[in-house]
Enzyme design. Structure first.
Site, PDB file in Angstrom:
ATOM      1  N   HIS A 102       0.839  -1.209   0.000  1.00  0.00           N
ATOM      2  CA  HIS A 102       0.000   0.000   0.000  1.00  0.00           C
ATOM      3  C   HIS A 102       0.873   1.258   0.000  1.00  0.00           C
ATOM      4  CE1 HIS A 102      -3.001  -2.781   2.171  1.00  0.00           C
ATOM      5  NE2 HIS A 102      -3.500  -2.555   0.964  1.00  0.00           N
ATOM      6  N   LYS A 144     -16.145  -9.065   3.843  1.00  0.00           N
ATOM      7  CA  LYS A 144     -14.881  -9.450   4.482  1.00  0.00           C
ATOM      8  C   LYS A 144     -15.024  -9.358   5.994  1.00  0.00           C
ATOM      9  CE  LYS A 144     -11.065  -8.197   1.358  1.00  0.00           C
ATOM     10  NZ  LYS A 144      -9.986  -7.241   1.085  1.00  0.00           N
ATOM     11  N   ARG A 148      -1.383  -5.840  -8.449  1.00  0.00           N
ATOM     12  CA  ARG A 148      -0.197  -6.651  -8.150  1.00  0.00           C
ATOM     13  C   ARG A 148       0.071  -7.691  -9.230  1.00  0.00           C
ATOM     14  NH1 ARG A 148      -2.338  -8.052  -2.328  1.00  0.00           N
ATOM     15  NH2 ARG A 148      -4.092  -8.250  -3.734  1.00  0.00           N
ATOM     16  N   SER A 174      -2.440  -7.882   2.679  1.00  0.00           N
ATOM     17  CA  SER A 174      -2.807  -7.793   4.097  1.00  0.00           C
ATOM     18  C   SER A 174      -3.078  -9.179   4.664  1.00  0.00           C
ATOM     19  CB  SER A 174      -4.055  -6.921   4.271  1.00  0.00           C
ATOM     20  OG  SER A 174      -3.782  -5.599   3.892  1.00  0.00           O
TER      21      SER A 174
HETATM   22  O1  PNS Z   1      -8.505  -3.447  -0.056  1.00  0.00           O
HETATM   23  P1  PNS Z   1      -9.774  -4.052  -0.599  1.00  0.00           P
HETATM   24  O2  PNS Z   1     -10.434  -4.940   0.439  1.00  0.00           O
HETATM   25  O3  PNS Z   1      -9.590  -4.754  -1.915  1.00  0.00           O
HETATM   26  O4  PNS Z   1     -10.732  -2.812  -0.872  1.00  0.00           O
HETATM   27  C1  PNS Z   1     -12.022  -3.007  -1.360  1.00  0.00           C
HETATM   28  C2  PNS Z   1     -12.896  -1.789  -1.023  1.00  0.00           C
HETATM   29  C3  PNS Z   1     -13.031  -1.641   0.480  1.00  0.00           C
HETATM   30  C4  PNS Z   1     -12.252  -0.547  -1.627  1.00  0.00           C
HETATM   31  C5  PNS Z   1     -14.263  -2.035  -1.679  1.00  0.00           C
HETATM   32  O5  PNS Z   1     -14.865  -3.184  -1.137  1.00  0.00           O
HETATM   33  C6  PNS Z   1     -15.185  -0.833  -1.529  1.00  0.00           C
HETATM   34  O6  PNS Z   1     -15.105   0.088  -2.315  1.00  0.00           O
HETATM   35  N1  PNS Z   1     -16.074  -0.880  -0.495  1.00  0.00           N
HETATM   36  C7  PNS Z   1     -17.073   0.126  -0.282  1.00  0.00           C
HETATM   37  C8  PNS Z   1     -18.410  -0.351  -0.886  1.00  0.00           C
HETATM   38  C9  PNS Z   1     -18.346  -0.222  -2.396  1.00  0.00           C
HETATM   39  O7  PNS Z   1     -18.430   0.863  -2.929  1.00  0.00           O
HETATM   40  N2  PNS Z   1     -18.133  -1.344  -3.093  1.00  0.00           N
HETATM   41  C10 PNS Z   1     -17.877  -1.300  -4.533  1.00  0.00           C
HETATM   42  C11 PNS Z   1     -19.076  -1.546  -5.320  1.00  0.00           C
HETATM   43  S1  PNS Z   1     -19.236  -3.282  -5.521  1.00  0.00           S
END
Ligand code: PNS
Length: 176
Positions: free
Chosen positions: A17, A41, A91, A129
């Site tokens: 990150h 999650k 990645r 993570s």
């Molecule tokens: O680090 P991650 O877990 O890949 O991040 C994913 C994250 C948290 C950015 C994503 O799940 C997110 O944007 N969550 C907020 C809800 C949302 O807008 N979801 C996307 C539409 S499906």
């Protein structure tokens, strides 16, 4: 003035990150790192803890803001009229399908929400993570995977979480 947001779970923040944060911060006037929730999650760190770790890891970096939001990224984008673009790190090709789907969903929900992808630096492509969490829970050395300033805090916190999980498993006569 161009402002980008870098969204993620950051559970916890890793050197992967930080690689994206450092490089994106040179491409935009301001970078807002936003801690968001993926409701599918389960997280080890609270939002406040994830924010705190990011704040420590980015201390001294001038054009970085840390924020959090418990809603859709597209809605955050709508509310912050100062934001121009979403930045995500890639990645490997295995990230691509998921990230591509999210980029399209976000744009569908808010046509202003464009996503740009930054390839992870070669030395961080394997860091995630969830990998960091597993190494820490079994007492492995995290120092190469997370910023030095938050290394101890992450190790202690995750080891404690795992010990508690083991304690409950014994109590309930269950496997982990
Ligand atoms: O680090 P991650 O877990 O890949 O991040 C994913 C994250 C948290 C950015 C994503 O799940 C997110 O944007 N969550 C907020 C809800 C949302 O807008 N979801 C996307 C539409 S499906």
């Amino acid at each position: 003035m161009k402002t980008a947001i870098y969204p993620g779970s950051f559970d916890p923040a890793t050197n992967g990150h930080l690689d994206i944060i450092k490089r994106a911060s040179t491409m935009f006037d301001k970078l807002i790192v936003v801690v968001l929730i993926n409701p599918l999650k389960s997280y080890s760190f609270t939002i406040a803890e994830r924010r705190g770790l990011l704040e420590k890891a980015t201390a001294g970096m001038k054009n970085i803001e840390i924020d959090s939001y418990d809603g859709l990224l597209a809605d955050y984008f709508t509310q912050r009229s100062d934001v121009d673009v979403i930045v995500k790190g890639l990645r490997a090709t295995s990230d691509f399908e998921y990230e591509f789907q999210m980029a399209h969903t976000n744009k569908d929900l808010n046509p202003r929400a464009e996503t740009v992808f930054i390839p992870a630096s070669a030395n961080t492509t394997f860091i995630s993570s969830s990998m960091v969490k597993q190494v820490a829970m079994f007492g492995g050395d995290l120092s190469k995977y997370v910023p030095a300033v938050i290394h101890k805090e992450i190790s202690v916190r995750l080891k404690a979480e795992f010990e508690e999980k083991k304690r409950l498993a014994v109590l309930n006569q269950q496997d982990l």
